[in-house]
Design an enzyme around this catalytic site. Structure first.
Site, PDB file in Angstrom:
ATOM      1  N   GLU A  74       0.832  -1.218   0.000  1.00 41.17           N
ATOM      2  CA  GLU A  74       0.000   0.000   0.000  1.00 41.17           C
ATOM      3  C   GLU A  74       0.865   1.266   0.000  1.00 41.17           C
ATOM      4  O   GLU A  74       0.415   2.327   0.435  1.00 41.17           O
ATOM      5  CB  GLU A  74      -0.953   0.004   1.200  1.00 41.17           C
ATOM      6  CG  GLU A  74      -1.996  -1.090   1.201  1.00 41.17           C
ATOM      7  CD  GLU A  74      -2.997  -1.042   0.044  1.00 41.17           C
ATOM      8  OE1 GLU A  74      -2.890  -0.138  -0.807  1.00 41.17           O
ATOM      9  OE2 GLU A  74      -3.860  -1.928  -0.001  1.00 41.17           O
ATOM     10  N   HIS A  92      -2.635   2.044   8.635  1.00 42.30           N
ATOM     11  CA  HIS A  92      -3.692   1.304   7.917  1.00 42.30           C
ATOM     12  C   HIS A  92      -3.865  -0.067   8.567  1.00 42.30           C
ATOM     13  O   HIS A  92      -2.875  -0.756   8.815  1.00 42.30           O
ATOM     14  CB  HIS A  92      -3.308   1.149   6.443  1.00 42.30           C
ATOM     15  CG  HIS A  92      -4.128   0.125   5.714  1.00 42.30           C
ATOM     16  ND1 HIS A  92      -5.502   0.199   5.655  1.00 42.30           N
ATOM     17  CD2 HIS A  92      -3.780  -1.007   5.045  1.00 42.30           C
ATOM     18  CE1 HIS A  92      -5.956  -0.843   4.973  1.00 42.30           C
ATOM     19  NE2 HIS A  92      -4.931  -1.589   4.593  1.00 42.30           N
ATOM     20  N   HIS A  94      -6.824  -3.659   9.182  1.00 40.99           N
ATOM     21  CA  HIS A  94      -8.064  -4.370   8.874  1.00 40.99           C
ATOM     22  C   HIS A  94      -8.782  -4.632  10.201  1.00 40.99           C
ATOM     23  O   HIS A  94      -9.301  -5.719  10.426  1.00 40.99           O
ATOM     24  CB  HIS A  94      -7.767  -5.684   8.156  1.00 40.99           C
ATOM     25  CG  HIS A  94      -7.073  -5.522   6.840  1.00 40.99           C
ATOM     26  ND1 HIS A  94      -6.594  -6.584   6.113  1.00 40.99           N
ATOM     27  CD2 HIS A  94      -6.769  -4.412   6.111  1.00 40.99           C
ATOM     28  CE1 HIS A  94      -6.025  -6.139   5.001  1.00 40.99           C
ATOM     29  NE2 HIS A  94      -6.111  -4.820   4.985  1.00 40.99           N
ATOM     30  N   TYR A 113     -19.352  12.559  20.403  1.00 42.09           N
ATOM     31  CA  TYR A 113     -18.582  13.791  20.177  1.00 42.09           C
ATOM     32  C   TYR A 113     -17.090  13.542  19.967  1.00 42.09           C
ATOM     33  O   TYR A 113     -16.397  14.344  19.325  1.00 42.09           O
ATOM     34  CB  TYR A 113     -18.822  14.793  21.307  1.00 42.09           C
ATOM     35  CG  TYR A 113     -18.125  14.461  22.614  1.00 42.09           C
ATOM     36  CD1 TYR A 113     -16.838  14.927  22.852  1.00 42.09           C
ATOM     37  CD2 TYR A 113     -18.739  13.692  23.596  1.00 42.09           C
ATOM     38  CE1 TYR A 113     -16.182  14.628  24.038  1.00 42.09           C
ATOM     39  CE2 TYR A 113     -18.098  13.380  24.776  1.00 42.09           C
ATOM     40  CZ  TYR A 113     -16.825  13.857  24.994  1.00 42.09           C
ATOM     41  OH  TYR A 113     -16.174  13.550  26.145  1.00 42.09           O
ATOM     42  N   HIS A 154     -12.606  -3.671   3.073  1.00 43.04           N
ATOM     43  CA  HIS A 154     -11.148  -3.752   3.204  1.00 43.04           C
ATOM     44  C   HIS A 154     -10.678  -3.408   4.631  1.00 43.04           C
ATOM     45  O   HIS A 154     -10.163  -4.273   5.322  1.00 43.04           O
ATOM     46  CB  HIS A 154     -10.502  -2.831   2.161  1.00 43.04           C
ATOM     47  CG  HIS A 154      -9.015  -2.888   2.142  1.00 43.04           C
ATOM     48  ND1 HIS A 154      -8.266  -2.608   1.025  1.00 43.04           N
ATOM     49  CD2 HIS A 154      -8.106  -3.170   3.106  1.00 43.04           C
ATOM     50  CE1 HIS A 154      -6.979  -2.747   1.295  1.00 43.04           C
ATOM     51  NE2 HIS A 154      -6.859  -3.080   2.560  1.00 43.04           N
ATOM     52  N   TYR A 209      -9.150  20.818  25.218  1.00 42.26           N
ATOM     53  CA  TYR A 209      -9.482  19.427  25.505  1.00 42.26           C
ATOM     54  C   TYR A 209      -8.562  18.477  24.751  1.00 42.26           C
ATOM     55  O   TYR A 209      -8.221  18.713  23.603  1.00 42.26           O
ATOM     56  CB  TYR A 209     -10.944  19.158  25.114  1.00 42.26           C
ATOM     57  CG  TYR A 209     -11.418  17.784  25.440  1.00 42.26           C
ATOM     58  CD1 TYR A 209     -11.701  17.422  26.747  1.00 42.26           C
ATOM     59  CD2 TYR A 209     -11.545  16.827  24.448  1.00 42.26           C
ATOM     60  CE1 TYR A 209     -12.122  16.150  27.056  1.00 42.26           C
ATOM     61  CE2 TYR A 209     -11.965  15.548  24.744  1.00 42.26           C
ATOM     62  CZ  TYR A 209     -12.255  15.217  26.045  1.00 42.26           C
ATOM     63  OH  TYR A 209     -12.672  13.948  26.345  1.00 42.26           O
TER      64      TYR A 209
HETATM   65 ZN   LIG Z   1      -5.141  -3.476   3.659  1.00 43.07          ZN
END
Ligand SMILES: [Zn+2]
Length: 221
Positions: A74, A92, A94, A113, A154, A209
């Site tokens: 990726e 990234h 899964h 929120y 994905h 915050y």
């Molecule tokens: Zn992936």
């Protein structure tokens, strides 16, 4: 931060992701930008055992600069985010709750929120084959005005100015997705109105915050 420190940080966060259960086996990748270079987890690596030496370093055109291993499949997705958004790091996964929502819905609605940390409701980027230019383009476009998106059938992706922030965003996204899944048997969850959203943004700005701060001394009365 030096390049060596960036490779170490990518390896540490990869191992932390693996122990969190958000990245089954080799699924998931982590990167961090250092100037014109990007340290990124290699393809096919078991994140639970990743070392700094195994982390690949590429330039912004994707050419390998340091390391012996092929960068993540990726890579194009990560580089696309660095080129289009103000990202210092990208995560990234899964993660199961994220992927469940991304397999059924077109959006994770803003039901809490805390989700305003992403910019509100989280869109689901349209499906394309993993590692493809089309997937990178779909995700980069869906990230407009957001620091997190779900990826149809994905997984999920988050970015932040630092690797710690990108990781925390992924933890929060998985929590929010899980929360949403828990609401489904109960009926339609309430979605924050524009007015409520605005009030949260104002309160967060006034109270700073999310950042630790020195306590104001209080006198007992
Ligand atoms: Zn992936």
């Amino acid at each position: 931060m030096t390049l060596a420190a960036a490779r170490k940080a990518v390896a540490e966060v990869s191992r932390r992701l693996a122990s969190s259960g958000m990245v089954p086996a080799t699924a998931g990748n982590v990167s961090m930008r250092d100037g014109d270079l990007v340290a990124i987890s290699p393809t096919g690596a078991t994140l639970a055992e990743l070392t700094a030496e195994q982390v690949s370093v590429v330039d912004l055109d994707g050419r390998l600069v340091h390391g012996d291993l092929e960068p993540s499949s990726e890579l194009g997705l990560h580089l696309g985010i660095y080129l289009q958004h103000n990202a210092g790091a990208v995560v990234h996964t899964h993660a199961p709750a994220c992927t469940a929502v991304a397999s059924v819905r077109d959006e994770l609605p803003c039901i809490h929120y805390a989700m305003l940390a992403f910019g509100g409701a989280v869109p689901v980027a349209p499906y394309a084959t993993f590692g493809s230019r089309e997937l990178a383009a779909n995700v980069v476009a869906a990230l407009a005005g957001r620091s997190a998106v779900l990826m149809a059938s994905h997984g999920a992706i988050t970015y932040g100015t630092t690797l710690a922030k990108a990781y925390e965003a992924m933890e929060l996204l998985e929590w929010a997705s899980d929360l949403y899944l828990r609401t489904l048997p109960l009926g339609a969850a309430r979605v924050l109105t524009a007015e409520q959203t605005e009030a949260v943004v104002t309160a967060a700005r006034e109270k700073q915050y999310g950042a630790p701060r020195r306590a104001v001394s209080r006198t007992k009365t």
